[in-house]
Design a protein around this motif. Structure first.
Motif, PDB file in Angstrom:
ATOM      1  N   PRO A 140      -7.027  -1.833  -1.796  1.00  0.00           N
ATOM      2  CA  PRO A 140      -7.250  -3.189  -1.270  1.00  0.00           C
ATOM      3  C   PRO A 140      -6.179  -3.613  -0.250  1.00  0.00           C
ATOM      4  O   PRO A 140      -6.484  -4.291   0.731  1.00  0.00           O
ATOM      5  N   ALA A 141      -4.933  -3.190  -0.477  1.00  0.00           N
ATOM      6  CA  ALA A 141      -3.876  -3.522   0.486  1.00  0.00           C
ATOM      7  C   ALA A 141      -4.133  -2.839   1.825  1.00  0.00           C
ATOM      8  O   ALA A 141      -3.898  -3.438   2.884  1.00  0.00           O
ATOM      9  N   VAL A 167      -5.962   9.163   7.919  1.00  0.00           N
ATOM     10  CA  VAL A 167      -5.481   9.071   6.539  1.00  0.00           C
ATOM     11  C   VAL A 167      -6.602   8.641   5.600  1.00  0.00           C
ATOM     12  O   VAL A 167      -6.720   9.155   4.480  1.00  0.00           O
ATOM     13  N   ALA A 168      -7.452   7.730   6.037  1.00  0.00           N
ATOM     14  CA  ALA A 168      -8.585   7.298   5.212  1.00  0.00           C
ATOM     15  C   ALA A 168      -9.535   8.465   4.949  1.00  0.00           C
ATOM     16  O   ALA A 168      -9.978   8.672   3.809  1.00  0.00           O
ATOM     17  N   VAL A 169      -9.824   9.231   5.972  1.00  0.00           N
ATOM     18  CA  VAL A 169     -10.715  10.389   5.811  1.00  0.00           C
ATOM     19  C   VAL A 169     -10.087  11.427   4.878  1.00  0.00           C
ATOM     20  O   VAL A 169     -10.763  11.968   3.995  1.00  0.00           O
ATOM     21  N   ILE A 170      -8.808  11.682   5.050  1.00  0.00           N
ATOM     22  CA  ILE A 170      -8.109  12.634   4.171  1.00  0.00           C
ATOM     23  C   ILE A 170      -8.135  12.129   2.732  1.00  0.00           C
ATOM     24  O   ILE A 170      -8.376  12.897   1.797  1.00  0.00           O
ATOM     25  N   GLY A 171      -7.897  10.846   2.543  1.00  0.00           N
ATOM     26  CA  GLY A 171      -7.907  10.280   1.196  1.00  0.00           C
ATOM     27  C   GLY A 171      -9.257  10.402   0.520  1.00  0.00           C
ATOM     28  O   GLY A 171      -9.358  10.788  -0.642  1.00  0.00           O
ATOM     29  N   ILE A 172     -10.306  10.092   1.270  1.00  0.00           N
ATOM     30  CA  ILE A 172     -11.659  10.153   0.711  1.00  0.00           C
ATOM     31  C   ILE A 172     -12.096  11.601   0.495  1.00  0.00           C
ATOM     32  O   ILE A 172     -12.699  11.930  -0.532  1.00  0.00           O
ATOM     33  N   ALA A 227       0.820  -1.208   0.000  1.00  0.00           N
ATOM     34  CA  ALA A 227       0.000   0.000   0.000  1.00  0.00           C
ATOM     35  C   ALA A 227       0.859   1.264   0.000  1.00  0.00           C
ATOM     36  O   ALA A 227       0.711   2.125  -0.870  1.00  0.00           O
ATOM     37  N   VAL A 228       1.745   1.364   0.956  1.00  0.00           N
ATOM     38  CA  VAL A 228       2.572   2.566   1.070  1.00  0.00           C
ATOM     39  C   VAL A 228       3.553   2.657  -0.101  1.00  0.00           C
ATOM     40  O   VAL A 228       3.772   3.731  -0.658  1.00  0.00           O
ATOM     41  N   GLY A 229       4.100   1.529  -0.502  1.00  0.00           N
ATOM     42  CA  GLY A 229       5.019   1.525  -1.640  1.00  0.00           C
ATOM     43  C   GLY A 229       4.358   2.022  -2.912  1.00  0.00           C
ATOM     44  O   GLY A 229       4.952   2.803  -3.668  1.00  0.00           O
ATOM     45  N   SER A 230       3.128   1.609  -3.141  1.00  0.00           N
ATOM     46  CA  SER A 230       2.395   2.099  -4.314  1.00  0.00           C
ATOM     47  C   SER A 230       2.231   3.604  -4.240  1.00  0.00           C
ATOM     48  O   SER A 230       2.488   4.317  -5.209  1.00  0.00           O
ATOM     49  N   ASP A 232      -4.205   2.950  -7.385  1.00  0.00           N
ATOM     50  CA  ASP A 232      -4.807   3.249  -6.096  1.00  0.00           C
ATOM     51  C   ASP A 232      -6.025   2.368  -5.842  1.00  0.00           C
ATOM     52  O   ASP A 232      -6.166   1.797  -4.760  1.00  0.00           O
ATOM     53  N   MET A 233      -6.897   2.252  -6.829  1.00  0.00           N
ATOM     54  CA  MET A 233      -8.143   1.502  -6.655  1.00  0.00           C
ATOM     55  C   MET A 233      -7.933  -0.013  -6.625  1.00  0.00           C
ATOM     56  O   MET A 233      -8.654  -0.717  -5.934  1.00  0.00           O
TER      57      MET A 233
END
Length: 122
Positions: A56-57, A91-96, A18-21, A50-51
């Motif tokens: 998913p990771a 981080v999830a909230v920021i991403g969304i 996930a982070v590497g991507s 990303d999707m």
């Protein structure tokens, strides 16, 4: 291999994936230049990565982490784990909230004119 070791292994590999991507995105954009076709292809590919890989990771990371807690390996009251959960949710909230709309506007601006101020702002 015990279940605990397997969960830890999958958890760590999911984090690396996930982070590497995510870390590659700046590299991709930098090398795309300002050519409209190459830039739009790059942004679309970043979105697909990303999707299909990073998100998913991150999901696997959450599931394996919760399974390790439910399995008794850790508790949610552990300081570092509580902090990690707060950071994960943040981080999830920021991403969304910010990243997803930003990538859409960046792609739209790149399709119109990658040399414009609108693209630079996006």
């Amino acid at each position: 291999m015990t279940l605990v070791i397997l969960l830890k292994l999958v958890h760590v590999l999911a984090a690396i994936t996930a982070v590497g991507s995510n870390l590659t995105y700046a590299f991709w954009l930098r090398h795309a230049g300002r050519d409209r076709d190459r830039l739009t292809w790059t942004i679309e590919t970043i979105h697909r990565l990303d999707m299909r890989i990073a998100n998913p990771a991150y999901g696997v990371l959450l599931v394996t982490g919760v399974l390790m807690v439910v399995g008794g390996l850790y508790t949610f009251q552990t300081g570092w784990l509580a902090t990690a959960i707060v950071l994960y949710v943040l981080v999830a909230v920021i991403g969304i909230t910010f990243y997803a709309p930003a990538i859409r506007s960046q792609l739209a601006a790149a399709r119109r004119d990658p040399g414009s101020d609108t693209y630079a702002t996006a």
